[in-house]
Design a protein around this motif. Structure first.
Motif, PDB file in Angstrom:
ATOM      1  N   ASP A 156      -2.568   5.048   2.079  1.00  0.00           N
ATOM      2  CA  ASP A 156      -3.440   3.925   2.428  1.00  0.00           C
ATOM      3  C   ASP A 156      -2.949   3.182   3.667  1.00  0.00           C
ATOM      4  OD1 ASP A 156      -5.247   4.414   0.460  1.00  0.00           O
ATOM      5  OD2 ASP A 156      -4.577   2.827  -0.890  1.00  0.00           O
ATOM      6  N   LYS A 190      -4.710  -1.123  -3.466  1.00  0.00           N
ATOM      7  CA  LYS A 190      -5.342   0.109  -3.010  1.00  0.00           C
ATOM      8  C   LYS A 190      -6.405  -0.240  -1.972  1.00  0.00           C
ATOM      9  CE  LYS A 190      -4.773   2.904  -7.227  1.00  0.00           C
ATOM     10  NZ  LYS A 190      -4.040   4.036  -6.621  1.00  0.00           N
ATOM     11  N   PHE A 191      -6.584   0.638  -1.011  1.00  0.00           N
ATOM     12  CA  PHE A 191      -7.577   0.395   0.038  1.00  0.00           C
ATOM     13  C   PHE A 191      -8.896   1.052  -0.348  1.00  0.00           C
ATOM     14  CE2 PHE A 191      -9.583   1.577   4.181  1.00  0.00           C
ATOM     15  CZ  PHE A 191      -9.853   0.280   4.599  1.00  0.00           C
ATOM     16  N   ILE A 217      -8.626  -4.253   0.881  1.00  0.00           N
ATOM     17  CA  ILE A 217      -7.538  -3.951  -0.032  1.00  0.00           C
ATOM     18  C   ILE A 217      -7.814  -4.683  -1.339  1.00  0.00           C
ATOM     19  CG2 ILE A 217      -5.066  -4.171  -0.474  1.00  0.00           C
ATOM     20  CD1 ILE A 217      -4.663  -4.186   2.578  1.00  0.00           C
ATOM     21  N   LEU A 273       0.829  -1.196   0.000  1.00  0.00           N
ATOM     22  CA  LEU A 273       0.000   0.000   0.000  1.00  0.00           C
ATOM     23  C   LEU A 273       0.868   1.252   0.000  1.00  0.00           C
ATOM     24  CD1 LEU A 273      -2.692  -0.962   2.684  1.00  0.00           C
ATOM     25  CD2 LEU A 273      -2.889  -1.119   0.196  1.00  0.00           C
TER      26      LEU A 273
END
Length: 364
Positions: A51, A94-95, A102, A47
């Motif tokens: 994030d 990506k969160f 995620i 991340l």
């Protein structure tokens, strides 16, 4: 020359986020690599700093994949009594704030070079394949095993119009899992802290319940498929409704936990869990199996070919649909998640598009 069977374990989370899909795959990798008979690679999300601050507790952040790798190995080393030789590789993630999850970015199957692509284990296969756009998992790997952790349908049912969404999600999950996985393993039929209370019905099998029983605690949990495995243990107290929960809790608080036998402790160990995984996934038999053609079973062969053609068409449709930013957004993907952004490419040492030569490998 014969070489070691390579197993790549892809998962959707990583420590220090203390979730089942971060902890379980880490231990699975360690115990599968314990005897040295297989080459194991754990593939986890990387991340960006923004994030990381949203996901990781206690303001824990990492400036590089190697720093997080060191953290993971130190955490694991404090909890196992042996040295396990496995690799850790990172994929861009990506969160999604709305999903509290995620999600992978780009074709994460390319993290593993083609010459190492024997077996892929997808921890939460729905999660890893919803928005997958790239080489088909079944084409990349000889065997793909999905391990279902979470009862996503239960979460969705709690939202507005949840029943309709759950109905739709059920079939989408079945679709993507079937076109990308050869075999699916469900951890259960669902899909003083001397007493541990766990009313959850969203986990497929609850890691915290197993930990509590292994520590010799009494566990109070629902009469639900996610808890079927735990019913064999004398310290497990099952309830059916609110009144039953109150009664089971009161009774548990007035009793002392029964000592676990050696056999019961073994059932709750990672050694036993690893043996069950190898048995159910049939990975021990993969090396001995070869695709055979039998002309005497012409009808069966025709049926298999028809099914394969339908599956190939379905997978192609998914690939094309998920290659469009508009379609991805319509299905709930994070904006700009088709390819890693410049920041993640730089942090992971990737080329402009993730390719076979662009993955980063982190080892001891």
């Amino acid at each position: 020359m014969d070489r070691k069977q390579h197993i790549a374990i892809f998962t959707t989370a990583s420590l220090p986020w203390m979730t089942g899909t971060a902890v379980n795959p880490l231990f699975r990798a360690a115990y599968l690599a314990k005897d040295g008979e297989r080459k194991i690679t754990l593939v986890i999300p990387w991340l960006s700093l923004k994030d990381q601050r949203l996901v990781y507790p206690n303001n824990t952040t990492f400036s590089s994949p190697s720093e997080q790798d060191t953290y993971l190995r130190q955490w694991l080393g404090e909890r196992i009594a042996f040295i396990s030789d496995f690799d850790i590789r990172f994929y861009p993630g990506k969160f999604a704030v709305d999903k509290r999850s995620i999600l992978p970015v780009g074709d994460i199957s390319e993290i593993i070079p083609d010459e190492e692509a024997d077996i892929a284990v997808l921890e939460e296969p729905e999660h890893l394949t919803w928005f997958h756009h790239g080489k088909r998992w079944k084409t990349k790997f000889r065997i793909v095993v999905g391990i279902i952790h979470t009862n996503y349908l239960e979460y969705v049912k709690r939202e507005k119009n949840g029943r309709f969404q759950a109905f739709f999600l059920k079939y989408v999950n079945s679709w993507v899992v079937s076109i990308y996985c050869h075999k699916v393993i469900r951890l259960s039929a669902a899909t003083h802290y001397k007493v541990f209370l766990n009313p959850s019905t969203t986990d497929v099998v609850c890691t915290t319940t197993a930990e509590a029983l292994a520590m010799g605690k009494i566990v109070v949990c629902a009469n639900h498929p996610s808890n079927d495995f735990f019913k064999q243990f004398p310290n497990c107290r099952i309830y059916d409704d609110g009144n039953g929960f109150v009664e089971a809790t009161r009774k548990a608080l007035s009793e002392e936990p029964a000592p676990l036998t050696d056999a019961q402790r073994h059932e709750l160990s990672w050694e036993a869990a690893t043996k069950r995984f190898l048995r159910v996934s049939e990975l021990n038999q993969v090396s001995a199996k070869k695709m055979e053609k039998n002309s005497s079973k012409k009808f069966a062969s025709m049926s298999l070919n028809l099914w394969k053609n339908l599956e190939d068409t379905s997978a192609y449709f998914h690939h094309v649909a998920l290659g469009s930013e508009t379609t991805r957004r319509a299905f709930g993907a994070i904006p700009g998640s088709l390819y890693p952004d410049e920041e993640q490419r730089k942090e992971l040492g990737l080329a402009s598009h993730m390719g076979r030569g662009g993955s980063i490998k982190i080892t001891d």
